[in-house]
Design a protein around this motif. Sequence first.
Motif, PDB file in Angstrom:
ATOM      1  N   ARG A  26       0.682  -1.429   0.117  1.00 42.75           N
ATOM      2  CA  ARG A  26       0.025   0.004   0.106  1.00 42.75           C
ATOM      3  C   ARG A  26       0.767   1.119   0.147  1.00 42.75           C
ATOM      4  N   ASP A  27       2.251   1.319   0.497  1.00 39.70           N
ATOM      5  CA  ASP A  27       2.926   2.445   0.532  1.00 39.70           C
ATOM      6  C   ASP A  27       4.012   2.329  -0.603  1.00 39.70           C
ATOM      7  N   GLY A  28       3.895   1.336  -1.503  1.00 38.76           N
ATOM      8  CA  GLY A  28       4.933   1.366  -2.551  1.00 38.76           C
ATOM      9  C   GLY A  28       5.335   0.047  -2.845  1.00 38.76           C
ATOM     10  N   ALA A  29       6.103  -0.296  -3.839  1.00 43.24           N
ATOM     11  CA  ALA A  29       6.289  -1.350  -4.473  1.00 43.24           C
ATOM     12  C   ALA A  29       7.305  -2.047  -3.574  1.00 43.24           C
ATOM     13  N   ARG A  30       7.503  -3.241  -3.536  1.00 48.62           N
ATOM     14  CA  ARG A  30       8.560  -4.117  -3.007  1.00 48.62           C
ATOM     15  C   ARG A  30       9.887  -3.867  -3.770  1.00 48.62           C
ATOM     16  N   ASN A  31      11.096  -4.423  -3.303  1.00 45.51           N
ATOM     17  CA  ASN A  31      12.361  -4.442  -3.935  1.00 45.51           C
ATOM     18  C   ASN A  31      12.707  -5.972  -4.150  1.00 45.51           C
ATOM     19  N   ASN A  32      13.797  -6.274  -4.996  1.00 45.74           N
ATOM     20  CA  ASN A  32      14.253  -7.386  -5.043  1.00 45.74           C
ATOM     21  C   ASN A  32      13.113  -8.306  -5.816  1.00 45.74           C
ATOM     22  N   PRO A  33      12.802  -8.029  -6.949  1.00 45.99           N
ATOM     23  CA  PRO A  33      11.690  -8.750  -7.450  1.00 45.99           C
ATOM     24  C   PRO A  33      12.395 -10.053  -7.859  1.00 45.99           C
ATOM     25  N   GLN A  34      13.435 -10.245  -7.822  1.00 49.03           N
ATOM     26  CA  GLN A  34      14.202 -11.709  -8.232  1.00 49.03           C
ATOM     27  C   GLN A  34      14.344 -12.590  -6.896  1.00 49.03           C
ATOM     28  N   GLY A 118      14.293 -14.836   2.889  1.00 48.37           N
ATOM     29  CA  GLY A 118      12.683 -14.942   3.129  1.00 48.37           C
ATOM     30  C   GLY A 118      12.166 -13.318   3.029  1.00 48.37           C
ATOM     31  N   VAL A 119      11.179 -13.348   3.944  1.00 46.53           N
ATOM     32  CA  VAL A 119      10.258 -12.064   3.957  1.00 46.53           C
ATOM     33  C   VAL A 119       9.958 -11.887   5.515  1.00 46.53           C
ATOM     34  N   ILE A 120       9.760 -10.721   5.810  1.00 47.71           N
ATOM     35  CA  ILE A 120       9.923  -9.146   5.359  1.00 47.71           C
ATOM     36  C   ILE A 120      11.288  -8.755   5.840  1.00 47.71           C
ATOM     37  N   THR A 121      12.280  -8.113   5.277  1.00 48.09           N
ATOM     38  CA  THR A 121      13.494  -7.899   5.689  1.00 48.09           C
ATOM     39  C   THR A 121      13.721  -7.343   6.985  1.00 48.09           C
ATOM     40  N   ASN A 122      12.916  -6.333   7.297  1.00 46.42           N
ATOM     41  CA  ASN A 122      12.726  -5.277   8.400  1.00 46.42           C
ATOM     42  C   ASN A 122      11.978  -5.970   9.494  1.00 46.42           C
ATOM     43  N   ASN A 123      11.205  -7.143   9.203  1.00 42.63           N
ATOM     44  CA  ASN A 123      10.197  -7.612  10.231  1.00 42.63           C
ATOM     45  C   ASN A 123      10.569  -9.044  10.727  1.00 42.63           C
ATOM     46  N   ASP A 144      19.766 -10.521  -1.287  1.00 41.38           N
ATOM     47  CA  ASP A 144      19.046 -10.680  -2.747  1.00 41.38           C
ATOM     48  C   ASP A 144      18.101 -11.767  -2.826  1.00 41.38           C
ATOM     49  N   ALA A 145      18.025 -12.558  -1.463  1.00 36.99           N
ATOM     50  CA  ALA A 145      16.861 -13.548  -1.348  1.00 36.99           C
ATOM     51  C   ALA A 145      15.962 -12.959  -0.151  1.00 36.99           C
ATOM     52  N   CYS A 146      15.736 -11.818   0.156  1.00 32.95           N
ATOM     53  CA  CYS A 146      14.848 -11.199   0.990  1.00 32.95           C
ATOM     54  C   CYS A 146      14.513 -10.018   0.394  1.00 32.95           C
ATOM     55  N   PHE A 147      12.975  -9.519   0.699  1.00 33.46           N
ATOM     56  CA  PHE A 147      12.680  -8.534   0.183  1.00 33.46           C
ATOM     57  C   PHE A 147      11.554  -7.633   1.316  1.00 33.46           C
ATOM     58  N   THR A 148      11.307  -6.545   0.894  1.00 33.65           N
ATOM     59  CA  THR A 148      10.449  -5.891   1.861  1.00 33.65           C
ATOM     60  C   THR A 148       9.785  -4.731   1.118  1.00 33.65           C
ATOM     61  N   PHE A 149       8.833  -3.753   1.689  1.00 29.38           N
ATOM     62  CA  PHE A 149       8.197  -2.892   1.012  1.00 29.38           C
ATOM     63  C   PHE A 149       8.553  -1.447   1.308  1.00 29.38           C
TER      64      PHE A 149
END
Length: 190
Positions: A26-34, A118-123, A144-149
């Motif tokens: 909702r606040d913007g796209a995620r990073n690391n689409p790969q 995994g996900v979410i990097t900062n959580n 590069d195998a983690c992502f957040t928003f």
Amino acid sequence: MDPLPPAAALLIIDLQRAIDDPRWSRDGARNNPQAEANVAALLAAWRRAGRPLVHVRHDSVNPESTYRPGTAGHAFKDEAMPLPGEPVVGKTTNSAFIGTGLDERLRSRGIGTLVIAGVITNNSVEATVRMAGNLGYDVRLVADACFTFARTDWSGRPRTAEEVHDLSLANLSGEYAAIVTTAEVLAAAG
């Protein structure tokens, strides 16, 4: 990066279909689409080598959560789908070590090195990495195998997903984990 010991375990955190729900972005796209492809490459390497791995699944107790058991979001994403017999640890908090028996499971197998993605990097990723570091594990966090928003910071400034991700990695680097790439881990896993 030095070679990984044969007992280095791969921990994949919360890579479930819930993370694709639009509420997360909702606040913007995620990073690391790969990231999912990188997780799949790590999983394939671990499986080929017969290395230990653990799938961590968030079993939310919040009735509004996209991760709630009994919903479509609770299922693992295809790239991180456990094979029959692979261990799955369910958690209800952000850390994979709280109330799960994960520490005991790892220690009973002589595992002292963790490779985390995994996900979410900062959580959940950050909470698990911090606790693993505090418990004395040698942790390699695969950036590069983690992502957040994207998020709005405490001062009300919008931050991109990449900024949130990078700050989380900076918080963890050194004291809690070595920050590495998928390519580095695959080379070190031999």
